[in-house]
Design a protein around this motif. Structure first.
Motif, PDB file in Angstrom:
ATOM      1  N   GLU A 129       0.824  -1.212   0.000  1.00 18.64           N
ATOM      2  CA  GLU A 129       0.000   0.000   0.000  1.00 18.64           C
ATOM      3  C   GLU A 129       0.854   1.255   0.000  1.00 18.64           C
ATOM      4  N   ARG A 130       1.995   1.165   0.671  1.00 24.65           N
ATOM      5  CA  ARG A 130       2.830   2.361   0.847  1.00 24.65           C
ATOM      6  C   ARG A 130       4.095   2.307   0.000  1.00 24.65           C
ATOM      7  N   ARG A 131       4.079   1.594  -1.071  1.00 25.71           N
ATOM      8  CA  ARG A 131       5.314   1.366  -1.835  1.00 25.71           C
ATOM      9  C   ARG A 131       5.961   2.655  -2.333  1.00 25.71           C
ATOM     10  N   GLY A 132       5.149   3.705  -2.562  1.00 24.24           N
ATOM     11  CA  GLY A 132       5.713   4.964  -3.059  1.00 24.24           C
ATOM     12  C   GLY A 132       6.094   5.945  -1.960  1.00 24.24           C
ATOM     13  N   GLN A 133       5.793   5.580  -0.718  1.00 29.35           N
ATOM     14  CA  GLN A 133       6.025   6.508   0.401  1.00 29.35           C
ATOM     15  C   GLN A 133       7.490   6.495   0.843  1.00 29.35           C
ATOM     16  N   GLN A 134       7.983   7.679   1.252  1.00 30.86           N
ATOM     17  CA  GLN A 134       9.344   7.771   1.777  1.00 30.86           C
ATOM     18  C   GLN A 134       9.468   6.933   3.049  1.00 30.86           C
ATOM     19  N   ALA A 135      10.499   6.104   3.118  1.00 30.01           N
ATOM     20  CA  ALA A 135      10.632   5.174   4.235  1.00 30.01           C
ATOM     21  C   ALA A 135      10.739   5.881   5.583  1.00 30.01           C
ATOM     22  N   GLY A 136      11.368   7.063   5.582  1.00 30.08           N
ATOM     23  CA  GLY A 136      11.544   7.800   6.831  1.00 30.08           C
ATOM     24  C   GLY A 136      10.242   8.271   7.447  1.00 30.08           C
ATOM     25  N   THR A 137       9.174   8.284   6.673  1.00 26.24           N
ATOM     26  CA  THR A 137       7.884   8.749   7.189  1.00 26.24           C
ATOM     27  C   THR A 137       7.003   7.584   7.652  1.00 26.24           C
ATOM     28  N   LEU A 138       7.494   6.360   7.554  1.00 24.24           N
ATOM     29  CA  LEU A 138       6.717   5.205   8.042  1.00 24.24           C
ATOM     30  C   LEU A 138       6.729   5.170   9.565  1.00 24.24           C
ATOM     31  N   SER A 139       5.755   4.477  10.146  1.00 26.08           N
ATOM     32  CA  SER A 139       5.769   4.248  11.595  1.00 26.08           C
ATOM     33  C   SER A 139       6.921   3.286  11.929  1.00 26.08           C
ATOM     34  N   GLY A 140       7.240   3.192  13.224  1.00 24.48           N
ATOM     35  CA  GLY A 140       8.310   2.288  13.655  1.00 24.48           C
ATOM     36  C   GLY A 140       8.054   0.848  13.235  1.00 24.48           C
ATOM     37  N   GLY A 141       6.822   0.415  13.404  1.00 20.86           N
ATOM     38  CA  GLY A 141       6.482  -0.965  13.046  1.00 20.86           C
ATOM     39  C   GLY A 141       6.616  -1.210  11.556  1.00 20.86           C
ATOM     40  N   GLU A 142       6.184  -0.212  10.770  1.00 16.83           N
ATOM     41  CA  GLU A 142       6.294  -0.348   9.310  1.00 16.83           C
ATOM     42  C   GLU A 142       7.758  -0.347   8.872  1.00 16.83           C
ATOM     43  N   GLN A 143       8.569   0.471   9.538  1.00 17.68           N
ATOM     44  CA  GLN A 143      10.003   0.480   9.210  1.00 17.68           C
ATOM     45  C   GLN A 143      10.637  -0.871   9.538  1.00 17.68           C
ATOM     46  N   GLN A 144      10.183  -1.476  10.645  1.00 17.73           N
ATOM     47  CA  GLN A 144      10.701  -2.808  10.983  1.00 17.73           C
ATOM     48  C   GLN A 144      10.292  -3.819   9.918  1.00 17.73           C
ATOM     49  N   MET A 145       9.058  -3.733   9.480  1.00 21.26           N
ATOM     50  CA  MET A 145       8.598  -4.624   8.412  1.00 21.26           C
ATOM     51  C   MET A 145       9.432  -4.420   7.151  1.00 21.26           C
ATOM     52  N   LEU A 146       9.739  -3.165   6.860  1.00 21.77           N
ATOM     53  CA  LEU A 146      10.532  -2.858   5.673  1.00 21.77           C
ATOM     54  C   LEU A 146      11.957  -3.417   5.814  1.00 21.77           C
ATOM     55  N   ALA A 147      12.513  -3.311   7.005  1.00 22.08           N
ATOM     56  CA  ALA A 147      13.870  -3.838   7.219  1.00 22.08           C
ATOM     57  C   ALA A 147      13.888  -5.353   7.012  1.00 22.08           C
ATOM     58  N   ILE A 148      12.847  -6.025   7.494  1.00 26.05           N
ATOM     59  CA  ILE A 148      12.771  -7.484   7.307  1.00 26.05           C
ATOM     60  C   ILE A 148      12.518  -7.795   5.827  1.00 26.05           C
ATOM     61  N   GLY A 149      11.597  -7.034   5.231  1.00 27.31           N
ATOM     62  CA  GLY A 149      11.296  -7.238   3.811  1.00 27.31           C
ATOM     63  C   GLY A 149      12.516  -7.023   2.928  1.00 27.31           C
ATOM     64  N   ARG A 150      13.262  -5.999   3.238  1.00 23.97           N
ATOM     65  CA  ARG A 150      14.483  -5.714   2.460  1.00 23.97           C
ATOM     66  C   ARG A 150      15.466  -6.877   2.561  1.00 23.97           C
ATOM     67  N   ALA A 151      15.617  -7.421   3.773  1.00 27.29           N
ATOM     68  CA  ALA A 151      16.522  -8.578   3.943  1.00 27.29           C
ATOM     69  C   ALA A 151      16.005  -9.778   3.149  1.00 27.29           C
ATOM     70  N   LEU A 152      14.689  -9.957   3.114  1.00 25.92           N
ATOM     71  CA  LEU A 152      14.118 -11.103   2.379  1.00 25.92           C
ATOM     72  C   LEU A 152      14.330 -10.977   0.875  1.00 25.92           C
ATOM     73  N   MET A 153      14.469  -9.746   0.380  1.00 28.53           N
ATOM     74  CA  MET A 153      14.653  -9.544  -1.059  1.00 28.53           C
ATOM     75  C   MET A 153      15.958 -10.155  -1.567  1.00 28.53           C
ATOM     76  N   GLY A 154      16.906 -10.402  -0.669  1.00 31.34           N
ATOM     77  CA  GLY A 154      18.137 -11.099  -1.053  1.00 31.34           C
ATOM     78  C   GLY A 154      17.968 -12.610  -1.072  1.00 31.34           C
ATOM     79  N   ARG A 155      16.746 -13.066  -0.869  1.00 31.22           N
ATOM     80  CA  ARG A 155      16.377 -14.483  -0.853  1.00 31.22           C
ATOM     81  C   ARG A 155      17.290 -15.293   0.082  1.00 31.22           C
ATOM     82  N   PRO A 156      17.332 -14.917   1.367  1.00 34.90           N
ATOM     83  CA  PRO A 156      18.243 -15.591   2.291  1.00 34.90           C
ATOM     84  C   PRO A 156      17.726 -16.962   2.725  1.00 34.90           C
ATOM     85  N   GLY A 157      18.655 -17.887   2.888  1.00 40.41           N
ATOM     86  CA  GLY A 157      18.326 -19.156   3.534  1.00 40.41           C
ATOM     87  C   GLY A 157      18.363 -18.996   5.039  1.00 40.41           C
TER      88      GLY A 157
END
Ligand code: ATP
Length: 238
Positions: A129-157
């Motif tokens: 929903e917020r894909r176009g939004q600046q990351a710095g304006t997300l809530s703390g929880g959303e930023q945490q989700m983004l940090a986890i999502g970003r790590a998953l984009m490297g397809r980690p085992g």
């Protein structure tokens, strides 16, 4: 044949100058597990994850990933081997959009694989929903989700999570821990650093307790939850 662990730390020593942060840490993570590393402030939990990621070079000891020795391997190559890291304090790129942050996580691929983006948006619909939004304006929880999502984009085992619950409201913490469980069920092995021992032990299969750079206890999550020393020191019971 005995299966090779996903991750093995052998007698790991890491120091900052004269400060010895890890004093011979042994730790193993098996395929498919969620393992939690518990400990008070300054115990050496973040140091452990940074050593695994190649951000810190151990002074002594070895780190093996699927049997391959990786201590001394630079961080971008560690990512390429399949280790993702959502760091303490989230560290999203605040001026970039949500989508751009996720794209950064996929830098080891040519282009951004749609299946990975779909997976992350499936786990975290709010990021879609917020894909176009600046990351710095997300809530703390959303930023945490983004940090986890970003790590998953490297397809980690193997996914390294450094205090994902930090500073978040209880309801959001529950939500994030549910998603970590889902990520694990989808096949990702997880090493979870937490000060929130109660929630971490409900999620994890096994745990380690780190005190001033040394592992002082390891057991199944259930045993740790019931251990009087753990209850007194980490679950706030008297
Ligand atoms: P926290 O929850 O506070 O992050 P932690 O268990 O993750 O705690 P570490 O951050 O790994 O602990 O720190 C372990 C020890 O190393 C502490 O004594 C800390 O003061 C020290 N330390 C960490 N980073 C540095 C640094 N950059 N320079 C010097 N000492 C450091």
């Amino acid at each position: 044949p005995v299966p090779v662990p996903v991750l093995e730390l052998r007698a790991l020593h890491v120091a900052y100058g004269a400060i010895e942060a890890l004093k011979g840490t042994d730790l193993t993570v098996e395929d498919g597990e969620v393992v939690t590393l518990l400990g008070a402030n300054g115990a050496g939990k973040t140091t452990t994850l940074q050593a695994i990621s190649g951000l810190l070079r151990p002074r002594q000891g070895e780190i093996h990933f699927h049997g391959l020795r990786i201590d001394g391997v630079p961080p971008h190559e560690v990512v390429g081997l399949g280790i993702g890291h959502a760091p303490e304090g989230r560290r999203v790129f605040p001026a970039m959009s949500v989508l751009e942050n996720l794209e950064m996580g996929a830098y080891r691929f040519r282009g951004v694989p749609k299946e990975d983006l779909d997976r992350v948006f499936g786990l975290f619909p709010v990021l879609a929903e917020r894909r176009g939004q600046q990351a710095g304006t997300l809530s703390g929880g959303e930023q945490q989700m983004l940090a986890i999502g970003r790590a998953l984009m490297g397809r980690p085992g193997l996914l390294l999570l450094d205090e994902p619950s930090m500073g978040l409201a209880p309801l959001i913490v529950t939500q994030i821990f549910d998603i970590i469980r889902e990520i694990n069920i989808q096949g990702t092995t997880v090493l979870l650093v937490e000060q929130n021992a109660a929630q971490a032990l409900k999620l994890a299969h096994r745990g380690y307790v780190l005190e001033t750079g040394s592992i002082v206890m390891t057991a199944s999550a259930g045993e740790l939850l019931n251990d009087p020393r753990v209850r007194a020191a980490y679950l706030g019971e008297t």
